[in-house]
Motif scaffolding. Structure first.
Motif, PDB file in Angstrom:
ATOM      1  N   ALA A  17     -32.042  27.767 -29.518  1.00  0.00           N
ATOM      2  CA  ALA A  17     -32.395  28.526 -28.255  1.00  0.00           C
ATOM      3  C   ALA A  17     -33.240  29.331 -28.569  1.00  0.00           C
ATOM      4  O   ALA A  17     -34.230  29.808 -27.686  1.00  0.00           O
ATOM      5  CB  ALA A  17     -30.992  28.702 -27.547  1.00  0.00           C
ATOM      6  N   TRP A  18     -33.082  30.436 -29.545  1.00  0.00           N
ATOM      7  CA  TRP A  18     -33.799  31.460 -29.841  1.00  0.00           C
ATOM      8  C   TRP A  18     -35.053  30.982 -30.328  1.00  0.00           C
ATOM      9  O   TRP A  18     -36.204  31.612 -29.956  1.00  0.00           O
ATOM     10  CB  TRP A  18     -33.256  32.508 -30.711  1.00  0.00           C
ATOM     11  CG  TRP A  18     -34.169  33.256 -31.528  1.00  0.00           C
ATOM     12  CD1 TRP A  18     -34.806  33.591 -32.736  1.00  0.00           C
ATOM     13  CD2 TRP A  18     -34.988  34.264 -30.617  1.00  0.00           C
ATOM     14  NE1 TRP A  18     -35.778  34.449 -32.781  1.00  0.00           N
ATOM     15  CE2 TRP A  18     -35.816  34.966 -31.485  1.00  0.00           C
ATOM     16  CE3 TRP A  18     -34.757  34.776 -29.328  1.00  0.00           C
ATOM     17  CZ2 TRP A  18     -36.554  36.130 -31.259  1.00  0.00           C
ATOM     18  CZ3 TRP A  18     -35.674  35.581 -28.968  1.00  0.00           C
ATOM     19  CH2 TRP A  18     -36.593  36.392 -29.902  1.00  0.00           C
ATOM     20  N   LYS A  19     -35.169  30.012 -31.235  1.00  0.00           N
ATOM     21  CA  LYS A  19     -36.639  29.665 -31.691  1.00  0.00           C
ATOM     22  C   LYS A  19     -37.473  29.022 -30.576  1.00  0.00           C
ATOM     23  O   LYS A  19     -38.641  29.306 -30.713  1.00  0.00           O
ATOM     24  CB  LYS A  19     -36.364  28.573 -32.922  1.00  0.00           C
ATOM     25  CG  LYS A  19     -35.769  29.154 -34.179  1.00  0.00           C
ATOM     26  CD  LYS A  19     -35.565  28.083 -35.304  1.00  0.00           C
ATOM     27  CE  LYS A  19     -35.198  28.780 -36.507  1.00  0.00           C
ATOM     28  NZ  LYS A  19     -34.746  27.858 -37.427  1.00  0.00           N
ATOM     29  N   LYS A  20     -36.743  28.381 -29.732  1.00  0.00           N
ATOM     30  CA  LYS A  20     -37.391  27.763 -28.539  1.00  0.00           C
ATOM     31  C   LYS A  20     -38.083  28.945 -27.708  1.00  0.00           C
ATOM     32  O   LYS A  20     -39.241  28.832 -27.527  1.00  0.00           O
ATOM     33  CB  LYS A  20     -36.652  26.828 -27.721  1.00  0.00           C
ATOM     34  CG  LYS A  20     -37.300  26.229 -26.773  1.00  0.00           C
ATOM     35  CD  LYS A  20     -36.615  25.117 -25.836  1.00  0.00           C
ATOM     36  CE  LYS A  20     -37.184  24.623 -24.789  1.00  0.00           C
ATOM     37  NZ  LYS A  20     -36.375  23.558 -24.049  1.00  0.00           N
ATOM     38  N   THR A  21     -37.212  29.859 -27.291  1.00  0.00           N
ATOM     39  CA  THR A  21     -37.609  30.994 -26.666  1.00  0.00           C
ATOM     40  C   THR A  21     -38.644  31.787 -27.062  1.00  0.00           C
ATOM     41  O   THR A  21     -39.724  32.267 -26.571  1.00  0.00           O
ATOM     42  CB  THR A  21     -36.552  31.651 -26.259  1.00  0.00           C
ATOM     43  OG1 THR A  21     -35.511  31.093 -25.534  1.00  0.00           O
ATOM     44  CG2 THR A  21     -36.907  33.080 -25.344  1.00  0.00           C
ATOM     45  N   ARG A  22     -38.376  32.156 -28.596  1.00  0.00           N
ATOM     46  CA  ARG A  22     -39.434  32.971 -29.398  1.00  0.00           C
ATOM     47  C   ARG A  22     -40.715  32.183 -29.257  1.00  0.00           C
ATOM     48  O   ARG A  22     -41.753  32.965 -29.201  1.00  0.00           O
ATOM     49  CB  ARG A  22     -38.760  33.161 -30.657  1.00  0.00           C
ATOM     50  CG  ARG A  22     -39.828  33.736 -31.546  1.00  0.00           C
ATOM     51  CD  ARG A  22     -39.434  33.746 -33.057  1.00  0.00           C
ATOM     52  NE  ARG A  22     -39.613  32.187 -33.393  1.00  0.00           N
ATOM     53  CZ  ARG A  22     -38.947  31.759 -34.338  1.00  0.00           C
ATOM     54  NH1 ARG A  22     -38.252  32.527 -35.307  1.00  0.00           N
ATOM     55  NH2 ARG A  22     -39.247  30.273 -34.662  1.00  0.00           N
TER      56      ARG A  22
END
Length: 102
Positions: A17-22
């Motif tokens: 989730a973080w990697k996709k958002t980032r």
């Protein structure tokens, strides 16, 4: 920062989730530091992540709480709020404090 927070932060920063958002946010800002216009490297949380909000996607994944910054601007942000980054240290692109050595 506690050991519990460090473990939670590592888990969060490795999450899909973080990697996709980032990555999506970084691309939306064309990879430029939103403070100085230089090449950005870090997607920074305006409201810092801590043990109380790390599981709140309204803080951790909300684009309104993100900004692309270069390493210099990121270090200035943490210097301003943390009474200084220890001499010989800096924050890497993942927000980890690292020792630069000599």
């Amino acid at each position: 920062m506690t050991l519990e927070h460090t473990a939670l932060a590592k888990k969060f920063y490795k999450s899909k989730a973080w990697k996709k958002t980032r990555d999506a946010y970084f691309k939306s800002q064309h990879g430029l530091c939103e403070r100085c216009g230089e090449a950005g490297l870090i997607v920074h949380h305006k409201v810092w992540i801590d043990i109380d909000n790390i599981n709140n996607p309204d803080v951790t994944l909300d684009w309104n709480n993100l900004e692309v910054v270069c390493v210099k601007c990121h270090n200035q942000e943490h210097f301003k709020k943390n009474d200084g980054v220890p001499e010989g240290c800096m924050f890497d692109e993942d927000g980890n404090l690292i020792y630069l050595g000599e």
